[in-house]
Design an enzyme around this catalytic site. Structure first.
Site, PDB file in Angstrom:
ATOM      1  N   SER A  71       0.834  -1.200   0.000  1.00 31.25           N
ATOM      2  CA  SER A  71       0.000   0.000   0.000  1.00 31.25           C
ATOM      3  C   SER A  71       0.864   1.244   0.000  1.00 31.25           C
ATOM      4  O   SER A  71       2.035   1.197   0.359  1.00 31.25           O
ATOM      5  CB  SER A  71      -0.903   0.019   1.236  1.00 31.25           C
ATOM      6  OG  SER A  71      -0.145   0.358   2.370  1.00 31.25           O
ATOM      7  N   ASP A 176     -21.739   1.203   6.444  1.00 29.44           N
ATOM      8  CA  ASP A 176     -20.580   1.722   5.718  1.00 29.44           C
ATOM      9  C   ASP A 176     -20.446   1.089   4.330  1.00 29.44           C
ATOM     10  O   ASP A 176     -20.232   1.781   3.328  1.00 29.44           O
ATOM     11  CB  ASP A 176     -19.297   1.461   6.517  1.00 29.44           C
ATOM     12  CG  ASP A 176     -19.400   1.993   7.935  1.00 29.44           C
ATOM     13  OD1 ASP A 176     -20.232   2.870   8.190  1.00 29.44           O
ATOM     14  OD2 ASP A 176     -18.637   1.504   8.796  1.00 29.44           O
ATOM     15  N   TYR A 228     -18.177   0.719  21.265  1.00 27.66           N
ATOM     16  CA  TYR A 228     -19.099   0.337  20.185  1.00 27.66           C
ATOM     17  C   TYR A 228     -19.784  -0.986  20.528  1.00 27.66           C
ATOM     18  O   TYR A 228     -21.011  -1.112  20.461  1.00 27.66           O
ATOM     19  CB  TYR A 228     -18.345   0.234  18.855  1.00 27.66           C
ATOM     20  CG  TYR A 228     -19.253  -0.045  17.667  1.00 27.66           C
ATOM     21  CD1 TYR A 228     -19.716   0.985  16.867  1.00 27.66           C
ATOM     22  CD2 TYR A 228     -19.651  -1.342  17.364  1.00 27.66           C
ATOM     23  CE1 TYR A 228     -20.556   0.741  15.791  1.00 27.66           C
ATOM     24  CE2 TYR A 228     -20.492  -1.607  16.300  1.00 27.66           C
ATOM     25  CZ  TYR A 228     -20.936  -0.561  15.510  1.00 27.66           C
ATOM     26  OH  TYR A 228     -21.775  -0.814  14.455  1.00 27.66           O
TER      27      TYR A 228
HETATM   28  C1  GLA Z   1     -19.671   2.422  12.348  1.00 26.93           C
HETATM   29  C2  GLA Z   1     -20.124   1.030  11.909  1.00 26.93           C
HETATM   30  C3  GLA Z   1     -21.494   1.081  11.245  1.00 26.93           C
HETATM   31  C4  GLA Z   1     -22.510   1.845  12.087  1.00 26.93           C
HETATM   32  C5  GLA Z   1     -21.918   3.167  12.564  1.00 26.93           C
HETATM   33  C6  GLA Z   1     -22.828   3.879  13.527  1.00 26.93           C
HETATM   34  O1  GLA Z   1     -19.448   3.218  11.236  1.00 26.93           O
HETATM   35  O2  GLA Z   1     -19.193   0.477  11.027  1.00 26.93           O
HETATM   36  O3  GLA Z   1     -21.952  -0.227  10.977  1.00 26.93           O
HETATM   37  O4  GLA Z   1     -22.955   1.068  13.152  1.00 26.93           O
HETATM   38  O5  GLA Z   1     -20.660   3.008  13.182  1.00 26.93           O
HETATM   39  O6  GLA Z   1     -23.979   4.307  12.887  1.00 26.93           O
END
Ligand code: GLA
Length: 386
Positions: A71, A176, A228
């Protein structure tokens, strides 16, 4: 890091490293989530758009089962792996993203043999703009095409998510990868994460004299650990106690009853998800009726909910939001998983310099690291670029 992504540069870098021309170059963008945070793994609604910053991979297939990866940003030089010996625990560093996707595709029966890969990206990493999904989606798109696998965009979304969940170890949803794969120029993607049904929503900010400013706070976050996963666990607990398959099945009318059944903290987590889902639906309706100038209040309400109920903001994100609002932003909120990363502000084009200067000054006054501030616009999704 320059924002522009030149396919010729990526192809030339490949040639310089491997001495041959690539079979092609594929790119996939990072994203900003306009609204709908942590709703994806609760089978709710999201409204992201791809940004004009992307990851690009140049790939050439080889005989045998050896992959060589390099990369423009990695400090590992050329990484050589035997694909037949690939397992979930042996992948680490940036190569876990491309190799994770290859591993998932091979698990699904897509026959991928040896290859050389050069990766370049203009998505800042750790900024909450989905630099990892951009890599996953570029690689998934490339091999889907090179191997004639015939996977749909929604299937490729799940390939990227599996790489993230099973190889990288981050328990993330489909936000995402969906943004990176499904976006088109000038639109946001309104996605129902329960059914994967999506609709493109026009987002012509320029016509309204507006832009979205990103403030990358430089506070790094890691979704493989910590907050998270804890938020996801709270949501799952809330759904279990309320007796629903997911929090998607709770609406505002169900909140008073939920308050009586849940502990105080879990209730606030649930309230964020329930109100955030409604804000996504409202944002889509308001965009349709009145245009982007009218969604500011919803964006700011979303931030307050993440700050107070879901508790995933941080002082830097709050300062970016408050300062932007005090200097003419119509709305502002953190975007992405939280605990750092970026905030977005919806601002009149004419206020760009003033808002940027005010945020920089506020960060300096607070003794915070200087943020990176730049405008983004809705860009196309993953595609072959050369
Ligand atoms: C990160 C995760 C997503 C989502 C967001 C919060 O980006 O990868 O899947 O949960 O956080 O919306």
């Amino acid at each position: 890091m320059s924002a522009s992504l030149d396919p010729a540069f990526v192809a030339a870098s490949f040639e310089k490293t491997f001495g041959e021309t690539p079979d092609g170059v594929w790119a996939a963008p990072g994203r900003v989530n306009l609204i709908g945070e942590h709703t994806d793994y609760n089978e709710g609604f999201v409204l992201p758009f791809a940004i004009d910053r992307a990851a690009a991979v140049a790939i050439r297939r080889r005989e045998g089962s050896t992959a060589r990866l390099v990369s423009s940003f990695g400090d590992q030089g050329v990484v050589t792996v035997d694909l037949d010996g690939l397992s979930q625990d042996t992948m680490s560093g940036w190569t876990a993203y491309p190799l994770g996707v290859v591993w998932v595709l091979r698990q699904m029966g897509v026959e991928i043999g040896g290859f050389d890969l050069y990766l370049h990206s203009t998505v800042p990493s750790g900024a909450g703009l989905s630099s990892s999904a951009a890599i996953e989606c570029a690689v998934a798109t490339a091999f889907n095409e090179l191997q004639g696998a015939g996977l749909s965009l929604n299937e490729l979304v799940l390939v990227g998510q599996r790489a993230e969940n099973e190889v990288v170890g981050a328990p993330t949803g489909i936000l995402d990868q969906s943004a990176s794969l499904l976006s088109t120029d000038g639109h946001a993607v309104f996605l129902d994460c329960r059914t994967q049904e999506s609709k493109l929503v026009p987002l012509d900010l320029a016509a309204a004299g507006l832009l979205i400013l990103v403030v990358d706070t430089k506070v790094t976050h890691a979704h493989a650990t910590g907050g998270y996963a804890a938020r996801r666990a709270s949501c799952e607990l809330g759904a279990e106690v309320l007796g629903v398959a997911s929090l998607r099945d709770v609406d505002a009318a169900g909140l008073p009853e939920a308050a009586g059944l849940l502990d105080e903290e879990t209730f606030r987590r649930v309230r964020h998800i329930v109100t955030e889902n409604q804000r996504v639906l409202d944002t889509v309706a308001v965009l349709d009726d009145a245009g982007p100038a009218a969604i500011g209040g919803l964006l700011t309400a979303s931030h307050a909910s993440m700050r107070d109920d879901f508790e995933i903001s941080c002082p830097e994100l709050d300062l970016a939001v408050d300062t932007a609002l005090a200097h003419g932003a119509l709305g502002a909120r953190m975007t992405g998983g939280g605990f750092g990363g970026s905030a977005i502000a919806l601002i009149p084009v004419a206020s760009q310099a003033a808002v940027g200067a005010a945020v920089l000054a506020a960060f300096a006054d607070a003794g915070f690291t200087a943020p990176d501030i730049f405008a983004v616009s809705p860009a196309p999704g993953a595609r072959k670029i050369s």
